[in-house]
Design an enzyme around this catalytic site. Structure first.
Site, mmCIF file in Angstrom:
data_model
loop_
_atom_site.group_PDB
_atom_site.id
_atom_site.type_symbol
_atom_site.label_atom_id
_atom_site.label_comp_id
_atom_site.label_asym_id
_atom_site.label_seq_id
_atom_site.Cartn_x
_atom_site.Cartn_y
_atom_site.Cartn_z
ATOM 1 N N HIS A 170 -63.033 -2.952 -37.474
ATOM 2 C CA HIS A 170 -62.107 -1.953 -36.938
ATOM 3 C C HIS A 170 -61.579 -1.121 -38.103
ATOM 4 C CE1 HIS A 170 -57.856 -0.836 -35.703
ATOM 5 N NE2 HIS A 170 -58.563 -0.299 -34.749
ATOM 6 N N ASN A 171 -61.495 0.220 -37.893
ATOM 7 C CA ASN A 171 -61.000 1.110 -38.964
ATOM 8 C C ASN A 171 -61.627 0.734 -40.315
ATOM 9 O OD1 ASN A 171 -59.478 2.402 -37.072
ATOM 10 N ND2 ASN A 171 -57.499 1.690 -37.796
ATOM 11 N N GLU A 200 -66.645 1.316 -37.531
ATOM 12 C CA GLU A 200 -65.865 2.371 -36.859
ATOM 13 C C GLU A 200 -65.674 3.548 -37.806
ATOM 14 O OE1 GLU A 200 -62.008 2.787 -33.989
ATOM 15 O OE2 GLU A 200 -61.801 1.466 -35.715
ATOM 16 N N ASP A 202 -63.607 7.119 -37.794
ATOM 17 C CA ASP A 202 -62.580 7.965 -37.172
ATOM 18 C C ASP A 202 -62.779 9.401 -37.665
ATOM 19 O OD1 ASP A 202 -60.390 8.214 -35.551
ATOM 20 O OD2 ASP A 202 -59.214 6.684 -36.554
ATOM 21 N N HIS A 215 -57.444 7.986 -40.731
ATOM 22 C CA HIS A 215 -56.684 7.529 -39.572
ATOM 23 C C HIS A 215 -55.748 8.667 -39.155
ATOM 24 C CE1 HIS A 215 -54.453 3.908 -37.580
ATOM 25 N NE2 HIS A 215 -55.221 4.574 -36.757
ATOM 26 N N GLU A 249 -64.995 7.328 -33.431
ATOM 27 C CA GLU A 249 -63.707 7.653 -32.816
ATOM 28 C C GLU A 249 -63.593 9.156 -33.030
ATOM 29 O OE1 GLU A 249 -60.461 6.490 -30.696
ATOM 30 O OE2 GLU A 249 -61.973 5.085 -31.429
#
Length: 608
Positions: A170-171, A200, A202, A215, A249
């Site tokens: 994640h991230n 991931e 973003d 982020h 994302e």
């Protein structure tokens, strides 16, 4: 004989007289003895009788015996040696069969072990083993707790993707917290090196028409999208041959989405999956069929057939409204309600999404009726936890058919993690953790994915794959439990706390993670003032109902009555990857780095 061999190995080093600490360490390494400098330093100090920082050959021999002649190993050797000096080949065969559970044992295997580990030539030629050879064998990788068979890909890799647990982060771009921490390529590189298969990214609009990764709406630093995927391309298949999923994302405008699509195609070339595989028009392909492929996970417009039919056409400037799927014509405005945020999807990017189409989760009933085989859901941990308690059968039915990704809740601004075990228990394929955050959840993640050659894909147990199964992790009706017995014998050169002495007060905790009924922990007594060679000799028994989902975690702590116990090291592995017999448990730091030669010495036995 041993003394003659020993002196022949070291006397040249003492021709100039006494030797110092650094030379002592080098000489131990020359003798194939792994030792921690900080422990050697303390033992050197204890044996340097004149306290001049230099030792004699006799003092070196005393140090050597303290490190190598461990009482617990001498006891095992003597139990199988007829004269307490030598193991005959037959004695070694007996030990390997009775204690190490080596199947299909033969004199050939015993002979190979002697040839590899016996340092004294005349003993080796006689097909025998001295204590020197035995201690080197017991300290070797052949006596580690983790099964050698699990170090390679051994599972059937031809099932559809939804039948596997997939190592997911994640991230991935963050290397500390979610609000002001730096974004760093190292996040991607280190995750891939650890076998992570779902990353991931973003994505946001950047300056000079270059999409950036960070982020959103925070002060985290920015990376160029193209730089990120170039780093991924370089490291994607270093640890594992199996497919990498890029979970986008996506917050970019259609224009910058087209640049992303162009970057992806230019960087990955043939590795990028951009069309259906001929053999898999309406089912998810297997990891085997997707070896060395990169898959894009993003929202998508239209069907796979439409994507296939557009192959090779120019899609620039062509974008569609995600909510209506209506093609946007130049100069035509779609009227929409206020406050409804609609993401426009560039067709060029949409057409790179094949088997991993991101679809918002509505309900299990909706998915049962309408969800397509290539549609995946991402569910936040809070909602997932609620559903796993209220609708566990429906949840497991869902994860049998569809890839389901669980991600940490937004309030985890410090990049903390949840316990992934509860979601593996219900068959969730992609349980995404913040890889940059050390602690129990990442220990479980790293331990679970040691299995199957560290490939990042682990075949789910049959009861989480088969439609006729009525498995419920919280209510085990039928099971074939394993009785696991661990005799924790001793510690070997345990890591030290901030104090420089090796006189720590040490204890070990053994934990089981799995279905709720299997979760438990037991701990040893505290051994005072000995981190170098504490001896516990304590036996623990665990009854494990669902061994296929169980992880065993060893934690070593230093007792501190004032500040609370201090973590020294840990090791986690799947129960079914454990060897039986006398085994060494290597220890890892909180950050996941090896603390060799620090380890635990155990005897393991289990029966079903």
């Amino acid at each position: 004989m041993e003394m003659r061999w020993f002196l022949s190995k070291i006397q040249d080093d003492f021709r100039g007289g006494k030797i110092n600490l650094e030379k002592t360490q080098r000489l131990l390494e020359k003798l194939d003895i792994r030792c921690s400098y900080i422990h050697v330093k303390q033992i050197f100090k204890d044996n340097d009788r004149l306290k001049q920082g230099r030792i004699t050959i006799e003092e070196f021999r005393a140090i050597y015996r303290i490190i190598t002649h461990r009482e617990e190993i001498i006891e095992i050797f003597n139990a199988y040696s007829e004269n307490r000096k030598i193991l005959l080949e037959n004695n070694l065969v007996q030990f390997l069969t009775q204690e190490q559970y080596i199947a299909e044992m033969s004199k050939t295997i015993a002979f190979e072990i002697i040839q590899k580990y016996e340092p004294i030539e005349e003993v080796r030629k006689a097909r025998q083993m001295s204590f020197e050879g035995f201690t080197r064998y017991m300290d070797s990788c052949e006596c580690l707790l983790f099964k050698n068979e699990c170090r390679k890909v051994y599972q059937d890799m031809t099932h559809p993707l939804n039948d596997y647990f997939i190592s997911s982060s994640h991230n991935t771009y963050l290397v500390s917290d979610q609000l002001v921490g730096p974004s760093d390529l190292w996040g991607y590189v280190s995750a891939l090196v650890k076998g992570c298969r779902c990353l991931e990214i973003d994505c946001w609009d950047g300056a000079q028409n270059e999409p950036v990764v960070y982020h959103g709406y925070t002060l985290t630093s920015k990376l160029l999208f193209k730089t990120v995927i170039q780093a991924i391309h370089k490291y994607a298949f270093m640890t594992s041959d199996y497919p990498v999923v890029l979970s986008l994302e996506n917050h970019c405008s259609p224009a910058q989405q087209e640049i992303m699509a162009d970057n992806l195609q230019t960087t990955f070339g043939e590795s990028l999956l951009s069309d259906m595989l001929a053999d898999f028009p309406d089912t998810l392909p297997s990891p085997e069929a997707l070896k060395f492929k990169v898959l894009v996970k993003n929202k998508k417009i239209g069907t796979l057939k439409e994507t296939h039919d557009r192959k090779g056409s120019d899609k620039r400037g062509d974008n569609q409204d995600k909510e209506t799927g209506v093609k946007k014509l130049p100069g035509v405005m779609l009227f929409k309600k206020k406050k409804t945020r609609k993401l426009k999807i560039a067709l060029a990017l949409s057409d790179l999404v094949i088997y991993t189409k991101a679809e918002k989760f509505k309900s299990f009933q909706h998915s049962r009726l309408y969800q397509q085989f290539n549609e995946n859901n991402s569910i936040g941990e809070t909602q997932a936890r609620k559903l796993s308690k209220l609708r566990v059968h429906e949840f497991i039915f869902h994860t049998r058919k569809f890839i389901t990704r669980i991600y940490p809740k937004a309030t985890r601004a410090d990049s903390s993690n949840f316990n992934p075990q509860e979601f593996w228990n219900i068959g969730c394929q992609m349980v995404a953790l913040n890889f940059q955050t050390p602690g129990l959840p990442m220990d479980l993640q790293n331990g679970k994915f040691l299995d199957n050659g560290g490939s990042g894909y682990i075949l789910k147990p049959h009861f989480l794959r088969e439609s006729e199964s009525y498995f419920n992790p919280s209510d085990i009706k039928e099971s074939m439990p394993i009785t696991l017995t661990i005799r924790l014998i001793s510690g070997i050169q345990l890591p030290l706390t901030h104090s420089s002495s090796n006189k720590g007060d040490t204890l070990v905790i053994i934990e089981v993670f799995g279905v709720p009924n299997d979760q438990m922990k037991q701990q040893t007594r505290v051994i005072k003032k000995n981190a170098f060679s504490p001896r516990w000799n304590e036996t623990f028994t665990f009854i494990i109902h669902v061994p296929e989902l169980a992880l065993i975690r060893f934690v070593v702590e230093s007792q501190s009555l004032i500040a609370g116990n201090e973590f020294l090291g840990q090791y986690t592995l799947p129960l079914l990857c454990m060897n039986k017999g006398y085994r060494r448990v290597p220890l890892f730091s909180r950050m996941g780095e090896s603390l060799e030669p620090a380890s635990l010495f155990v005897y393991v036995w289990y029966v079903r």
